[in-house]
Design a protein around this motif. Structure first.
Motif, mmCIF file in Angstrom:
data_model
loop_
_atom_site.group_PDB
_atom_site.id
_atom_site.type_symbol
_atom_site.label_atom_id
_atom_site.label_comp_id
_atom_site.label_asym_id
_atom_site.label_seq_id
_atom_site.Cartn_x
_atom_site.Cartn_y
_atom_site.Cartn_z
ATOM 1 N N ALA A 139 0.825 -1.212 0.000
ATOM 2 C CA ALA A 139 0.000 0.000 0.000
ATOM 3 C C ALA A 139 0.857 1.259 0.000
ATOM 4 C CB ALA A 139 -0.908 0.014 1.225
ATOM 5 N N ARG A 219 -7.728 1.945 -2.691
ATOM 6 C CA ARG A 219 -8.356 1.011 -1.752
ATOM 7 C C ARG A 219 -9.260 1.747 -0.767
ATOM 8 N NH1 ARG A 219 -4.582 -2.261 2.361
ATOM 9 N NH2 ARG A 219 -3.705 -3.078 0.410
ATOM 10 N N GLU A 242 -3.273 0.537 -3.537
ATOM 11 C CA GLU A 242 -2.600 -0.740 -3.404
ATOM 12 C C GLU A 242 -2.035 -1.204 -4.728
ATOM 13 O OE1 GLU A 242 -5.374 -3.596 -1.991
ATOM 14 O OE2 GLU A 242 -6.645 -3.547 -3.775
#
Length: 246
Positions: A139, A219, A242
């Motif tokens: 991430a 995300r 992500e």
């Protein structure tokens, strides 16, 4: 100012923690560290513009292996003298292009620092650089303001953000180019000092496109680190993109 340190040389570094004291408060730092520690899991974390360690040090105390990138040797020197600071690896360089060995579970860029990259091309390069360093499923987290243009009436280009008896801060906007700059005036013992930093403000949707160009996908997006809903009234956001696991 030492040119090798950009706009964060010795003069700024010496008073950075004090001038940004509100950002070092536990109720500001701990929610950010909670999110980043969760995203890091058992992996490593990469902080872009690690500075004096406001986030990196408490994150490392959670058991997360943290590495940082920063252009300012003066800021990193302040990190080094803090408890635990000598245990964090730091690479001196431009966080938009500096390459690291290995991969990371999470990379993060907090406190509006994406705007220190003053061209769209540099901001795009940053996303691509981060994508190259993320593990599949990793991430990239950015904390940044939403441009405050609704506070600009026709003909005005300045927005104050701090005004008291000893400190004045205001932002100047150029809506044609998305260029802006923050200006700081401080008065101590009857004497004034002044410094300014250039930025490029960037919209959430623009960041999403930069992420897409780098092969990342959105995300989560929150109003803040406590994961409040992001709305049309939000003045900042924390966004998580992500790298697809496949």
């Amino acid at each position: 100012m030492d040119d090798t340190d950009g706009y964060f040389g010795e003069t700024v570094a010496a008073r950075y923690d004090e001038s940004s004291a509100e950002m070092f408060a536990s109720d500001v730092v701990e929610p950010a560290v909670d999110v980043l520690a969760e995203l890091a899991g058992d992996g490593r974390a990469l902080e872009l513009a690690i500075g004096t360690g406001r986030i990196a040090l408490p994150l490392a105390r959670r058991g997360v292996a943290v590495h940082g990138i920063d252009m300012s040797r003066a800021m990193v020197a302040r990190l080094r003298v803090k408890p635990g600071g000598d245990g964090i690896g730091v690479t001196i360089g431009d966080f938009a292009t500096t390459k690291m060995e290995g991969t990371f579970s999470v990379a993060y860029l907090v406190f509006n620092t994406i705007m220190n990259l003053t061209t769209q091309a540099e901001q795009v390069a940053c996303f691509r650089n981060v994508a190259d360093h993320l593990e599949p499923g990793g991430a990239f987290v950015i904390e940044v303001m939403v441009p405050d243009l609704r506070r600009l009436p026709p003909g005005q280009n300045a927005v104050p953000f701090h005004v008291d008896g000893r400190r004045l801060g205001f932002d100047l906007y150029d809506v044609a180019t998305q260029a802006m700059s923050s200006h700081h005036v401080e008065v101590e013992d009857g004497r004034g000092s002044y410094w300014s930093v250039p930025f490029r403000y960037v919209w959430p949707a623009e960041l999403d496109l930069m992420a897409q160009l780098a092969g990342l996908r959105l995300r989560e997006r929150w109003d803040g680190w406590n994961r409040e809903p992001f709305t049309s009234e939000s003045r900042q956001h924390v966004s998580v993109w992500e790298k697809p696991a496949d």
